[in-house]
Enzyme design. Structure first.
Site, PDB file in Angstrom:
ATOM      1  N   CYS A   2       0.812  -1.142  -0.549  1.00  0.00           N
ATOM      2  CA  CYS A   2       0.151   0.091   0.569  1.00  0.00           C
ATOM      3  C   CYS A   2       0.608   0.861   0.307  1.00  0.00           C
ATOM      4  CB  CYS A   2      -0.877   0.045   0.825  1.00  0.00           C
ATOM      5  SG  CYS A   2      -2.143  -1.411   1.161  1.00  0.00           S
ATOM      6  N   ARG A  27       1.767   1.014  -6.189  1.00  0.00           N
ATOM      7  CA  ARG A  27       2.355   0.771  -4.506  1.00  0.00           C
ATOM      8  C   ARG A  27       1.090  -0.136  -4.783  1.00  0.00           C
ATOM      9  NH1 ARG A  27       6.725   0.960  -1.386  1.00  0.00           N
ATOM     10  NH2 ARG A  27       5.769   0.635   0.100  1.00  0.00           N
ATOM     11  N   TRP A  74      -3.402  -1.391  -1.710  1.00  0.00           N
ATOM     12  CA  TRP A  74      -3.166  -3.262  -1.870  1.00  0.00           C
ATOM     13  C   TRP A  74      -4.242  -4.390  -0.996  1.00  0.00           C
ATOM     14  CZ3 TRP A  74      -0.846  -8.099  -1.822  1.00  0.00           C
ATOM     15  CH2 TRP A  74      -0.602  -8.732  -2.644  1.00  0.00           C
ATOM     16  N   ASN A 100       0.305   0.317   6.352  1.00  0.00           N
ATOM     17  CA  ASN A 100       0.868  -0.247   5.622  1.00  0.00           C
ATOM     18  C   ASN A 100       1.469  -1.690   5.712  1.00  0.00           C
ATOM     19  OD1 ASN A 100       2.175  -1.649   3.241  1.00  0.00           O
ATOM     20  ND2 ASN A 100       3.869  -0.318   2.756  1.00  0.00           N
ATOM     21  N   GLY A 101       1.748  -2.904   4.847  1.00  0.00           N
ATOM     22  CA  GLY A 101       1.964  -3.954   6.359  1.00  0.00           C
ATOM     23  C   GLY A 101       0.617  -5.025   6.844  1.00  0.00           C
ATOM     24  N   GLU A 477      11.748 -15.058 -18.120  1.00  0.00           N
ATOM     25  CA  GLU A 477      11.051 -13.818 -17.387  1.00  0.00           C
ATOM     26  C   GLU A 477      10.214 -12.590 -18.673  1.00  0.00           C
ATOM     27  OE1 GLU A 477      10.772 -11.740 -15.999  1.00  0.00           O
ATOM     28  OE2 GLU A 477      11.248  -9.808 -16.518  1.00  0.00           O
ATOM     29  N   LYS A 481       6.369 -12.252 -17.969  1.00  0.00           N
ATOM     30  CA  LYS A 481       5.806 -10.713 -18.593  1.00  0.00           C
ATOM     31  C   LYS A 481       4.756 -10.677 -19.004  1.00  0.00           C
ATOM     32  CE  LYS A 481       8.050  -8.040 -16.408  1.00  0.00           C
ATOM     33  NZ  LYS A 481       9.372  -7.912 -16.044  1.00  0.00           N
ATOM     34  N   GLU A 484       1.847 -11.591 -16.599  1.00  0.00           N
ATOM     35  CA  GLU A 484       2.038 -10.373 -15.541  1.00  0.00           C
ATOM     36  C   GLU A 484       0.412  -9.039 -16.002  1.00  0.00           C
ATOM     37  OE1 GLU A 484       5.046  -8.238 -12.463  1.00  0.00           O
ATOM     38  OE2 GLU A 484       5.819  -9.258 -14.290  1.00  0.00           O
ATOM     39  N   HIS A 500       9.665 -33.812 -22.473  1.00  0.00           N
ATOM     40  CA  HIS A 500      10.407 -34.975 -20.460  1.00  0.00           C
ATOM     41  C   HIS A 500       8.367 -34.769 -20.338  1.00  0.00           C
ATOM     42  CE1 HIS A 500      14.063 -36.134 -21.059  1.00  0.00           C
ATOM     43  NE2 HIS A 500      14.583 -34.717 -21.058  1.00  0.00           N
ATOM     44  N   LYS A 602       3.996  -2.520  -6.903  1.00  0.00           N
ATOM     45  CA  LYS A 602       5.050  -2.686  -7.075  1.00  0.00           C
ATOM     46  C   LYS A 602       5.713  -3.090  -6.160  1.00  0.00           C
ATOM     47  CE  LYS A 602       8.661  -0.880 -10.112  1.00  0.00           C
ATOM     48  NZ  LYS A 602       8.462  -1.448 -11.050  1.00  0.00           N
TER      49      LYS A 602
END
Ligand code: AGP
Length: 607
Positions: A2, A27, A74, A100-101, A477, A481, A484, A500, A602
């Protein structure tokens, strides 16, 4: 996670606070709110949606007062609802809090406070703070500072929080534990924020708060004090060097595209990191019995690319561990090293891994983008990337620049290990200096191909990225991308692993992207070709990314995109850029919220 902003000023604060939470929106952005104190009332407005949406509903700028706090959320505890949005208040709305937390003992506190008369309006852990602080203030004869500190003593978990109260007019009280909080010092106002973005439009002078400290902020003054002794703590004032202009979109439709296009510059910035800093990291690795590389999400994949560089140029195999698993698997001792990689420097999992490494006595290093972040301040060998602010939730330029730093460090390790001469390192550094132009060429001359491919294939819901050698973590990666920002199913895999099991997925509903090595990497090239052939033989569609001058692959792919001719050392970087471009254009074609994809944040500061 947040975003917190607060401001005590000699003029109305709501307009500026609105800009602060807009800047912090990366955030978290599921809901937001603001509280402003005026005389004996606190006006609280909050709702679900982006800052822009909520402002149009709630009209933050109509709020009047000289002190206020604001929040962008968030969600962790409790769904995305108006009631769960911050700020939260006590029964009588004598105070408001933003947090926040995670308050880990919130259930016990909620039960106890409810029994004592607190009426809870939300499902959040954060609301207990409002009721607890209010209760302590009342029990301390309306001494707000004493009540605040007593309440903080009872909180367990991680937090950064700010409180305003009608019992302390014109003041903000704030505190942190394992979540970042920074004070900004202005001429006619002082600020508090989760990070510099909260106030870097208004001031460049900041004070970084540490665990165990709390602060009182007024328009003209601030005092940072110890929670233990209540004595004032002398704090150093940090000058923020980030340029506000760099954090603006500069004409690009999205920050993601702007930041992809920033990369020729961020490559140069990485090359300008003082060589002694890179040598210090290489030295730590060289001297350690075992040196772990750690990151999570993108930074785990970048660390995995680094693993190939260190092995190839430095002759050292470095274990790479995703930081969320580090404490469960890594045996760390005093002869070991740990190098963490993090854009924000505040990622909970990475900071926990750091604590685990430190508790074993290891030496530590960090490759970090955000100045003054917890990670930078906690490691023995900090390396600041200097990539500038990254506003899009999706990491692009910072990831590429971390890979450059790891490449540079692997060269220095090669020198220390006697595998490379000074002249060879110099030649390699000159080679890396050409990366900036290669990235520019990819962006300027090739991005149209990615745009076309994205539009042509936007109906495809499943994507598989294949690569071998260092192109394997690059494939991981690229797939991240894609996931997301497009919300499509994408997997990255080592091309050799495909046969496999996963090959059974190949049909007309799965598109495969193959990251070809350069033709100079003959063995890797041949092995990757055969994986592409395996897919085509089963009727799979293959989009090949290959480099100019590679004639061997002619006719191998269903479609191809040709990247500039490049050396094997730099080739994986161009594949990272191609992964960013395809993900971006697909997301735009699918009308996704590019800079703020659903459910992401973020900086993930919770476990
Ligand atoms: C990257 O696009 C992601 N948003 C995410 O995986 C990120 O890399 C991860 O959360 C680590 O963040 P950090 O670099 O700030 O530590």
């Amino acid at each position: 996670m947040c975003g917190i902003a607060g401001m005590a000023a000699s003029a109305n604060v709501s307009q500026k606070l609105l800009r602060s939470i807009a800047a912090l929106e990366y955030r978290g952005y599921d809901s937001c709110g603001m509280a402003v104190q005026r005389n004996s009332t606190i006006d609280i407005r909050k709702n679900v949606g982006t800052v822009e949406t909520v402002n149009s509903l709630e009209r933050f700028t109509d709020m009047k007062g000289l002190v206020g706090i604001a929040h962008t959320r968030w969600a962790t505890h409790g769904g995305v609802t108006q009631a769960n949005a911050h700020p939260h208040a006590d029964n009588e709305s004598r105070l408001a809090v933003v947090h926040n937390g995670i308050i880990s003992n919130y259930k016990e506190l909620r039960e106890k406070l409810s029994r004592e008369g607190a009426v809870f309006r939300s499902e959040t852990d954060s609301e207990v703070i409002a009721h607890l602080v209010a209760q302590k203030i009342a029990r301390n004869g309306r001494d707000v500072e004493e009540g605040f500190v007593e309440a903080i003593d009872e909180l367990e978990g991680t937090f950064a929080l700010a409180v305003i109260s009608v019992d302390a007019p014109g003041r903000i009280l704030c505190v942190k534990r394992e979540s970042p909080l920074i004070i900004g010092l202005g001429d006619d106002a002082n600020y508090v924020g989760s990070d510099f973005s909260a106030f870097f439009e208004y001031t460049r002078r900041a004070i970084i708060m540490e665990d165990g400290e709390y602060a009182l902020i007024t328009p003209e003054s601030y005092a940072v004090k110890s929670l233990l002794t209540r004595e004032r703590v002398d704090k150093e004032v940090t000058e923020i060097e980030w340029d506000a202009e760099k954090a603006r979109r500069g004409g690009y439709p999205h920050f993601m595209l702007k930041e992809i296009y920033d990369q020729p510059i961020t490559v140069q910035a990485a090359l300008q990191i003082p060589r002694e800093d890179i040598q210090a990291l290489a030295g730590m690795i060289h001297e350690s019995r075992q040196c772990y590389l750690g990151g999570v999400g993108t930074t785990y994949y970048i660390a995995s690319m680094g693993q190939y560089f260190f092995s190839r140029l430095g002759g050292r195999y470095l274990p790479v561990v995703s930081t969320d698993e580090f404490a469960h698997i890594a045996e760390v001792g005093p002869e070991d090293g740990f190098c963490a990689i993090s854009q924000s420097g505040e990622t909970y999992d990475t900071l926990s891994a750091l604590r685990h490494a430190k508790s074993g006595g290891a030496r530590t290093a960090g490759i970090v983008n955000v100045m003054g972040s917890t990670l930078v301040r906690s490691v023995d060998v900090p390396i600041l990337q200097g990539a500038g602010p990254e506003k899009c939730v999706i990491s692009t330029k910072t990831a590429l620049s971390q890979a450059v730093v790891l490449l540079l460090a692997s060269m220095e390790l090669g020198l220390l290990a006697g595998r490379l001469s000074e002249a060879e390192v110099e030649a390699l550094r000159e080679e890396v200096a050409t990366l900036s132009d290669l990235v520019l060429d990819t962006l300027n001359e090739r991005s149209g191909y990615f745009h076309t491919a994205a539009h042509a294939h936007q109906h495809m819901k499943n994507w598989l990225y294949l690569g071998r050698g260092i192109y394997y973590p690059a494939a991981l990666e690229c797939a991240l991308k894609m996931k997301e920002v497009t919300y499509l199913h994408a997997e990255g895999m080592s091309a050799g692993f495909l046969k496999h099991g996963t090959i059974s997925l190949i049909d007309e509903n799965m598109y495969t992207i193959v990251l070809m090595p350069t033709p100079e990497e003959a063995e890797l090239h041949a092995l990757t070709r055969s994986s592409a052939e395996e897919v085509r033989a089963r009727g799979g569609f293959v989009l090949g990314y290959r480099f100019e001058g590679d004639e061997v692959v002619e006719g191998l792919f269903s479609e191809e995109i040709v990247l500039p001719r490049v050396s094997p050392l730099l080739a994986p970087f161009l594949h990272l850029v191609s992964g960013q471009l395809l993900a971006y254009f697909l997301a735009v074609a699918l009308k996704r919220d590019v800079d703020r994809p659903r459910a992401l944040a973020k900086s993930v500061t919770v476990a």
